[in-house]
Design a protein around this motif. Structure first.
Motif, short mmCIF file in Angstrom:
data_model
loop_
_atom_site.label_atom_id
_atom_site.label_comp_id
_atom_site.label_asym_id
_atom_site.label_seq_id
_atom_site.Cartn_x
_atom_site.Cartn_y
_atom_site.Cartn_z
N GLY A 180 53.25 14.09 54.73
CA GLY A 180 52.80 14.48 53.46
C GLY A 180 51.43 14.67 52.90
O GLY A 180 51.16 15.56 51.98
N THR A 181 50.66 13.97 53.53
CA THR A 181 49.21 14.07 53.48
C THR A 181 48.86 15.38 53.42
O THR A 181 48.08 15.96 53.10
N GLU A 183 37.08 18.49 43.02
CA GLU A 183 36.14 19.25 43.65
C GLU A 183 35.99 19.09 45.33
O GLU A 183 35.25 20.04 45.98
N SER A 184 36.73 18.11 45.73
CA SER A 184 36.82 17.93 47.22
C SER A 184 38.12 17.03 47.23
O SER A 184 38.93 16.47 46.50
N VAL A 185 38.54 17.11 48.54
CA VAL A 185 39.76 16.34 49.05
C VAL A 185 39.29 15.53 50.23
O VAL A 185 38.73 16.05 51.13
N PHE A 186 39.59 13.98 50.13
CA PHE A 186 39.46 13.04 50.95
C PHE A 186 40.44 12.64 51.35
O PHE A 186 41.34 11.77 50.59
N ALA A 187 40.82 12.64 52.62
CA ALA A 187 42.29 12.13 53.29
C ALA A 187 42.23 11.27 54.19
O ALA A 187 41.42 11.26 55.00
N VAL A 188 43.12 10.45 54.62
CA VAL A 188 43.21 9.40 55.55
C VAL A 188 44.55 9.85 56.33
O VAL A 188 45.52 9.76 55.67
N ILE A 217 38.16 24.46 48.06
CA ILE A 217 37.25 23.21 48.11
C ILE A 217 37.13 22.47 49.46
O ILE A 217 38.06 22.65 50.10
N PRO A 218 36.09 21.53 49.76
CA PRO A 218 35.83 21.03 50.75
C PRO A 218 36.82 20.08 51.12
O PRO A 218 37.60 19.09 50.11
N ALA A 219 37.54 19.97 52.43
CA ALA A 219 38.52 18.92 52.53
C ALA A 219 38.03 18.18 53.90
O ALA A 219 37.72 18.63 54.99
N TYR A 220 38.13 16.69 53.70
CA TYR A 220 37.81 15.90 54.82
C TYR A 220 39.02 15.07 55.12
O TYR A 220 39.67 14.68 54.31
N LEU A 221 38.85 14.59 56.32
CA LEU A 221 39.91 13.81 56.96
C LEU A 221 39.21 12.72 57.65
O LEU A 221 38.38 12.66 58.51
N LEU A 222 39.53 11.48 57.33
CA LEU A 222 39.39 10.30 58.24
C LEU A 222 40.59 10.00 59.21
O LEU A 222 41.71 9.71 58.84
N ASN A 223 40.31 10.20 60.47
CA ASN A 223 41.13 10.56 61.48
C ASN A 223 41.73 8.94 61.79
O ASN A 223 40.98 8.25 62.23
N THR A 224 42.85 8.64 61.48
CA THR A 224 43.30 7.18 61.99
C THR A 224 43.59 7.04 63.39
O THR A 224 43.67 5.65 63.92
#
Length: 296
Positions: free
Chosen positions: A189-190, A160-165, A202-209
């Protein structure tokens, strides 16, 4: 993993077993919808022990249920492994999808190899994502690379969402010694998993490193903008990320950010087994809320 200080006595041990068994259970199967069916021991509260003030439990038998909170990832080193540890420490299941011949790069409790037929379907999604990413001719990719990238679709398919780092794609000008960030897509690849999620709508979030801040993809502007992640986890979501968590020397801070995100809804109690009479009203409320959300 998490720190562990040991349980004080046999009653605390029984209470912990009852709580953790209810949370974790035994994985039995994974449905086509990405649902995890678990077999769980069912314990019946028997009342408070007058000497210790502890709740005691008796075993009722096995029960089967579908988890309501579940994550999808890829069992790679780095972020995938941290997501696994964060979820496992809270009794939350996370399924790692792998290519037909692929093996997990890091310890993972739940893995699922996709079939050759599923790989073909995933490559179609990969091609669609590449219309935006523009990362060359995917038919010329090595077979192993294609497998690793294509399996991202099954991490996203039921999410339902994507949470990426990770970080934004960047272009460096060596001559002028400048760097331009492209906030429309995530690097490496992320970025494939994130773009598949965006294509799915769907909502896509990114935790920016780089700056340790959260961003969310804005469909109207077609780029990521600063935004707070949700306080509660979606029932099903993809949790992905880079292998290079310490690229900018911020590995520990990134891990804390990831853990704090999940801790908003599922706080973790370290050391002794949870004992309601020793906790304050706020902690009791959080524990009961976390436990309730794990149940159907």
């Amino acid at each position: 993993g998490t720190e562990f200080g040991g349980y004080r006595n046999i009653i605390d041990q029984r209470n912990a077993i009852a709580l953790l068994s209810e949370m974790l259970g035994v994985p039995k199967s994974i449905t086509e919808k990405g649902e995890l069916i678990i077999e769980s021991p069912d314990f019946k509260p028997m009342g408070i022990d007058t000497k210790t003030g502890e709740m005691q439990y008796s075993f009722k038998g096995q029960t089967y249920k579908t988890t309501t909170k579940i994550g999808y990832s890829g069992a790679a080193r780095g972020a995938d492994n941290i997501w696994e540890n964060i979820f496992d420490s809270r009794g939350l299941p996370i399924i790692h999808y792998l290519g037909p011949q692929q093996k997990a790069s890091t310890p993972a409790r739940l893995t699922q190899n996709i079939t050759p037929e599923q790989l073909k379907q995933a490559i179609e999604r990969l091609a669609r994502a590449n219309l935006t990413l523009q990362r060359g001719d995917i038919t010329k990719y090595k077979e192993k690379t294609l497998e690793k990238l294509a399996r991202n679709w099954y991490q996203v398919q039921n999410a339902e969402s994507v949470f990426a780092v990770g970080e934004f794609k960047s272009t460096k000008n060596k001559k002028e010694k400048t760097e331009t960030l492209d906030k429309s897509q995530v690097a490496g690849g992320t970025g494939w998993a994130v773009q598949m999620g965006i294509d799915k709508g769907i909502p896509a979030y990114l935790l920016n490193t780089r700056d340790l801040k959260w961003y969310r993809f804005n469909k109207a502007n077609k780029e990521f903008e600063p935004a707070k992640p949700p306080e509660t986890l979606p029932n099903r979501a993809a949790y992905v990320g880079t292998r290079q968590l310490d690229k900018y020397g911020k590995g520990d801070a990134i891990k804390r950010k990831m853990d704090n995100f999940v801790a908003q809804e599922f706080p973790i109690f370290r050391g002794k087994a949870p004992n309601l009479k020793n906790l304050g009203p706020k902690e009791v409320k959080l524990l009961r809320k976390s436990k309730k959300r794990l149940e159907n």
